[in-house]
Each structure stands twice: as structure tokens, then as C-alpha cells.
Design an enzyme around this catalytic site. Structure first.
Site, PDB file in Angstrom:
ATOM      1  N   ALA A  65      -5.929 -19.637  47.747  1.00  0.00           N
ATOM      2  CA  ALA A  65      -6.435 -20.989  47.615  1.00  0.00           C
ATOM      3  C   ALA A  65      -7.692 -21.088  48.464  1.00  0.00           C
ATOM      4  CB  ALA A  65      -5.386 -21.972  48.108  1.00  0.00           C
ATOM      5  N   GLY A 108      -2.637 -17.722  47.054  1.00  0.00           N
ATOM      6  CA  GLY A 108      -2.655 -18.324  45.717  1.00  0.00           C
ATOM      7  C   GLY A 108      -3.116 -17.347  44.642  1.00  0.00           C
ATOM      8  N   GLU A 111      -0.112 -15.500  43.768  1.00  0.00           N
ATOM      9  CA  GLU A 111       0.752 -16.454  43.052  1.00  0.00           C
ATOM     10  C   GLU A 111       0.249 -16.686  41.627  1.00  0.00           C
ATOM     11  OE1 GLU A 111       0.403 -19.284  46.286  1.00  0.00           O
ATOM     12  OE2 GLU A 111       2.574 -19.219  46.593  1.00  0.00           O
ATOM     13  N   GLU A 131      -0.449 -16.360  54.007  1.00  0.00           N
ATOM     14  CA  GLU A 131      -0.485 -17.755  54.484  1.00  0.00           C
ATOM     15  C   GLU A 131       0.024 -17.894  55.913  1.00  0.00           C
ATOM     16  OE1 GLU A 131       0.621 -16.761  51.517  1.00  0.00           O
ATOM     17  OE2 GLU A 131       0.023 -18.154  49.936  1.00  0.00           O
TER      18      GLU A 131
HETATM   19  C1  HXC Z   1     -12.324 -19.687  50.942  1.00  0.00           C
HETATM   20  C2  HXC Z   1     -12.789 -17.447  51.186  1.00  0.00           C
HETATM   21  C3  HXC Z   1     -11.429 -17.111  50.997  1.00  0.00           C
HETATM   22  C4  HXC Z   1     -10.509 -18.181  50.750  1.00  0.00           C
HETATM   23  C5  HXC Z   1     -12.542 -15.293  51.318  1.00  0.00           C
HETATM   24  N1  HXC Z   1     -13.437 -16.284  51.376  1.00  0.00           N
HETATM   25  N2  HXC Z   1     -11.309 -15.765  51.079  1.00  0.00           N
HETATM   26  N3  HXC Z   1     -13.226 -18.719  51.165  1.00  0.00           N
HETATM   27  N4  HXC Z   1     -10.997 -19.446  50.740  1.00  0.00           N
HETATM   28  N5  HXC Z   1      -9.216 -17.971  50.527  1.00  0.00           N
HETATM   29  C6  HXC Z   1     -14.881 -16.166  51.609  1.00  0.00           C
HETATM   30  C7  HXC Z   1     -15.172 -15.791  53.043  1.00  0.00           C
HETATM   31  O1  HXC Z   1     -15.134 -16.925  53.877  1.00  0.00           O
HETATM   32  C8  HXC Z   1     -16.560 -15.216  52.907  1.00  0.00           C
HETATM   33  O2  HXC Z   1     -17.479 -16.274  52.792  1.00  0.00           O
HETATM   34  C9  HXC Z   1     -16.517 -14.526  51.553  1.00  0.00           C
HETATM   35  O3  HXC Z   1     -15.406 -15.113  50.836  1.00  0.00           O
HETATM   36  C10 HXC Z   1     -16.260 -13.035  51.667  1.00  0.00           C
HETATM   37  O4  HXC Z   1     -15.108 -12.841  52.461  1.00  0.00           O
HETATM   38  P1  HXC Z   1     -15.078 -11.865  53.731  1.00  0.00           P
HETATM   39  O5  HXC Z   1     -13.956 -12.311  54.596  1.00  0.00           O
HETATM   40  O6  HXC Z   1     -16.413 -11.769  54.348  1.00  0.00           O
HETATM   41  O7  HXC Z   1     -14.730 -10.481  53.007  1.00  0.00           O
HETATM   42  P2  HXC Z   1     -13.942  -9.224  53.600  1.00  0.00           P
HETATM   43  O8  HXC Z   1     -14.365  -8.954  55.017  1.00  0.00           O
HETATM   44  O9  HXC Z   1     -14.079  -8.156  52.586  1.00  0.00           O
HETATM   45  O10 HXC Z   1     -12.404  -9.719  53.683  1.00  0.00           O
HETATM   46  C11 HXC Z   1     -11.737  -9.987  52.505  1.00  0.00           C
HETATM   47  C12 HXC Z   1     -10.403 -10.744  52.828  1.00  0.00           C
HETATM   48  C13 HXC Z   1     -10.694 -11.987  53.675  1.00  0.00           C
HETATM   49  C14 HXC Z   1      -9.470  -9.795  53.579  1.00  0.00           C
HETATM   50  C15 HXC Z   1      -9.771 -11.091  51.483  1.00  0.00           C
HETATM   51  O11 HXC Z   1     -11.726 -12.726  53.045  1.00  0.00           O
HETATM   52  C16 HXC Z   1      -9.530 -12.899  53.842  1.00  0.00           C
HETATM   53  O12 HXC Z   1      -8.621 -12.625  54.639  1.00  0.00           O
HETATM   54  N6  HXC Z   1      -9.510 -14.023  53.123  1.00  0.00           N
HETATM   55  C17 HXC Z   1      -8.476 -15.034  53.243  1.00  0.00           C
HETATM   56  C18 HXC Z   1      -7.240 -14.600  52.545  1.00  0.00           C
HETATM   57  C19 HXC Z   1      -6.119 -15.640  52.678  1.00  0.00           C
HETATM   58  O13 HXC Z   1      -5.724 -15.974  53.805  1.00  0.00           O
HETATM   59  N7  HXC Z   1      -5.646 -16.159  51.564  1.00  0.00           N
HETATM   60  C20 HXC Z   1      -4.583 -17.160  51.560  1.00  0.00           C
HETATM   61  C21 HXC Z   1      -5.214 -18.518  51.510  1.00  0.00           C
HETATM   62  S1  HXC Z   1      -4.001 -19.785  51.644  1.00  0.00           S
HETATM   63  P3  HXC Z   1     -18.833 -16.306  53.696  1.00  0.00           P
HETATM   64  O14 HXC Z   1     -19.456 -17.618  53.330  1.00  0.00           O
HETATM   65  O15 HXC Z   1     -18.391 -16.181  55.107  1.00  0.00           O
HETATM   66  O16 HXC Z   1     -19.596 -15.091  53.194  1.00  0.00           O
HETATM   67  C22 HXC Z   1      -3.328 -19.888  50.106  1.00  0.00           C
HETATM   68  C23 HXC Z   1      -2.273 -20.939  49.945  1.00  0.00           C
HETATM   69  C24 HXC Z   1      -1.873 -21.099  48.516  1.00  0.00           C
HETATM   70  O17 HXC Z   1      -3.675 -19.176  49.231  1.00  0.00           O
HETATM   71  C25 HXC Z   1      -1.118 -22.382  48.364  1.00  0.00           C
HETATM   72  C26 HXC Z   1      -1.007 -22.778  46.904  1.00  0.00           C
HETATM   73  C27 HXC Z   1      -0.381 -24.166  46.713  1.00  0.00           C
END
Ligand code: HXC
Length: 257
Positions: A65, A108, A111, A131
Site C-alpha cells: 500500500a 498490499g 495481498e 507491515e
Molecule cells: C510508497 C514506496 C513504497 C510504498 C517504495 N516506495 N515502497 N512509496 N509506498 N509502499 C518508494 C520509495 O519511497 C522510493 O521513493 C521508491 O519507491 C524506491 O524505493 P527504494 O526504497 O528507494 O528502493 P529499494 O532500496 O530498492 O527498496 C525496495 C523496498 C523498499 C525494499 C521494496 O522500498 C521498501 O521496503 N518499501 C516498503 C515496503 C513495505 O513496507 N510495504 C508494506 C506497506 S504497508 P523515493 O521518492 O524515495 O525515490 C501495506 C499495508 C497494506 O502494504 C494494507 C492493505 C489494507
């Protein structure tokens, strides 16, 4: 066509939806989920579309998400989150969905992939529910569909540690059904979708529903549902065509009647 969701087809009965927010690794914001749910509305209404493929990029299927959007919502904001409606729409879709996953399928994103009926992944795919690292937990099926797919022990490990599994582990655990070279993932998913698109549509619909019931019902009720569905198909022209074609040693021509 919306910018963050590329739509191709229908071609040979298949529509392909490509998540396209490369700047955020295809993070699912409200707009993208809304576009996906509208695209599914169209695909459902179109008789020519018999199956749908959802994919992302080589780097990410979807990294979750959109965290920035989520951060802007408090408890009431989450309660009234319009994304909930979009998730519900995706899970109600009544035609087969095949997910073609490369790179990150996290939170997400994992999911969303689990909403698919069939999941194909490239060797680079990483599936996870991170998460917990954000002080939250999965909210779109990550504690329910994941358990049903990989079992409680591995699901618990993934949900509580936030650590992802690779494609090989996902295959062993039953989360995906095939693994392939990343550059071939989409092609293989489309091939599977086309195969399904060539079958009798009502049989596909009922068979899919029946397989899905296995997760919701106990065995006796599931077997009852299966028997009803099997019986209903006896009234279709496509069943007659399928049986005739076999006996006449020709390819069946299904019409969806
Ligand atoms: C918003 C995101 C994002 C996310 C990555 N980005 N994931 N932006 N929401 N979920 C953005 C980063 O901020 C960054 O933007 C760009 O994408 C590239 O990401 P990097 O982190 O620089 O890439 P990398 O170093 O290769 O790392 C990849 C990654 C990491 C390991 C996937 O991005 C990461 O951990 N992302 C979050 C993953 C996560 O926690 N997902 C769960 C979300 S909660 P900038 O502008 O800095 O370049 C969820 C709840 C669901 O999903 C609930 C449903 C109801």
C-alpha cells in the site's frame, strides 16, 4: 487509459493490466486501486474477456500500500478508507485472474497477488508481509489468504518477522504454481490465461467458484456445492459440444451457452 494502470486487450480472450507507478515501485494508492477496480468492472461486463492477467515491472509487482497515503490517515481515516471498497471489488471479480509477479510483492502487493486464482513468478520475485516493521499488520488478506496458501507456520513467520521469501520458497510452500525466468513471466501468464479463455466459459466460472469454496466450506458442504455445479453444467450447450467434439475427434467450439 489511466497512466498508472496500462490496459491491453482483450486479445484472444485475455486482458492484461500492468501496474505502472515506477517512481513508487507500484505502491498501491487509492487512485491506482480505483483504476484497477474500474478496469475489472469493464472486464467483467465484456463477454469477450475470459481471463485477466495482472502484472507489474521487472523490479516490483507492487511494494505495498502507498505508505505516504497511509501515513496521512488516522483511525477514522483508515475506517473510512475508500481502498477497502476497491479491495472488495477485486475479490468479487468473477473471471480468472492470473498474477505475473517479478521483483517485490510486499504488503498490499503480496495481498493483491494473492487475490489472483493462479500466480506465476519470476526467479527474482520476493513475497513478504513487512507491515510489522511499520508498527501495523496486514489488512487486505495477508493473515488469511497467506495462511490458506502456505500454512500457519510459514505465514506466522512472515507476518511476525516481516521477512520476505524468495520465489523458490514460494513455490515449495504453494504460494505460486510456477516459477520462470523473469523475462518470461508475463508471457507464461498470458499463455495460461489464453488456455483458460479457450474453455467453456460457464464451466470455467463454476469450476473456479467450486475450487474457491474449498477454502470457505467444510468438506461435506464443498462436495455438495461441487455436485450442484456439476449438475448445472449438464444443462449447457457447451457440455454437449465438448462431449460431441471428443467423440467426433475434433476441437470443440464453445459459445458460452
Ligand atoms: C510508497 C514506496 C513504497 C510504498 C517504495 N516506495 N515502497 N512509496 N509506498 N509502499 C518508494 C520509495 O519511497 C522510493 O521513493 C521508491 O519507491 C524506491 O524505493 P527504494 O526504497 O528507494 O528502493 P529499494 O532500496 O530498492 O527498496 C525496495 C523496498 C523498499 C525494499 C521494496 O522500498 C521498501 O521496503 N518499501 C516498503 C515496503 C513495505 O513496507 N510495504 C508494506 C506497506 S504497508 P523515493 O521518492 O524515495 O525515490 C501495506 C499495508 C497494506 O502494504 C494494507 C492493505 C489494507
Amino acid at each position: 487509459m489511466p497512466e498508472n494502470l496500462l490496459i491491453e486487450g482483450p486479445k484472444d480472450g485475455v486482458r492484461v493490466f500492468t501496474l505502472n507507478r515506477p517512481e513508487a515501485l507500484n505502491a498501491l494508492n487509492t487512485e491506482l486501486l480505483g483504476n484497477l477496480s474500474a478496469a475489472l468492472d469493464e472486464a467483467e461486463a465484456d463477454a469477450e474477456t475470459r481471463a485477466v492477467v495482472i502484472t507489474g515491472s521487472q523490479k516490483a509487482f507492487a511494494a505495498g500500500a502507498d505508505i505516504n497515503e497511509m501515513a496521512a490517515r488516522d483511525l477514522v481515516g483508515i475506517l473510512e478508507d475508500p481502498r477497502t471498497t476497491h479491495w472488495a471489488r477485486i475479490s468479487r471479480f468473477n473471471k480468472p485472474i492470473i498474477a505475473a509477479v517479478n521483483g517485490f510483492a510486499l504488503g498490499g502487493g503480496c495481498e493483491l497477488a494473492m487475490h489472483a486464482d493462479i500466480m506465476i513468478a519470476g526467479t527474482t520475485a520476493r513475497f513478504g508481509q513487512p507491515e510489522i516493521n511499520l508498527g501495523i499488520m496486514p489488512g487486505a488478506g495477508g493473515t488469511q489468504r497467506l495462511v490458506r496458501a502456505v500454512g500457519e507456520r510459514l505465514a506466522m513467520q512472515m507476518v511476525l518477522t516481516g521477512e520476505p521469501i524468495d520465489a523458490k520458497r514460494a513455490l515449495e510452500a504453494g504460494l505460486i504454481s510456477e516459477i520462470c525466468q523473469p523475462e518470461l513471466t508475463l508471457e507464461r501468464a498470458v499463455q495460461i490465461a489464453r488456455t483458460i479463455a479457450g474453455k467453456a466459459p460457464i464451466a470455467v466460472r463454476l469450476a473456479r467458484e467450486s475450487v474457491r469454496k474449498a477454502n470457505d466450506l467444510n468438506l461435506a458442504d464443498g462436495l455438495r456445492f461441487e455436485r450442484h455445479a456439476f449438475t448445472v453444467l449438464a444443462g449447457t450447450a457447451d457440455r454437449q459440444e465438448g462431449l460431441d467434439a471428443f467423440r467426433e475427434k475434433r476441437k470443440p467450439h464453445f459459445t458460452g451457452r
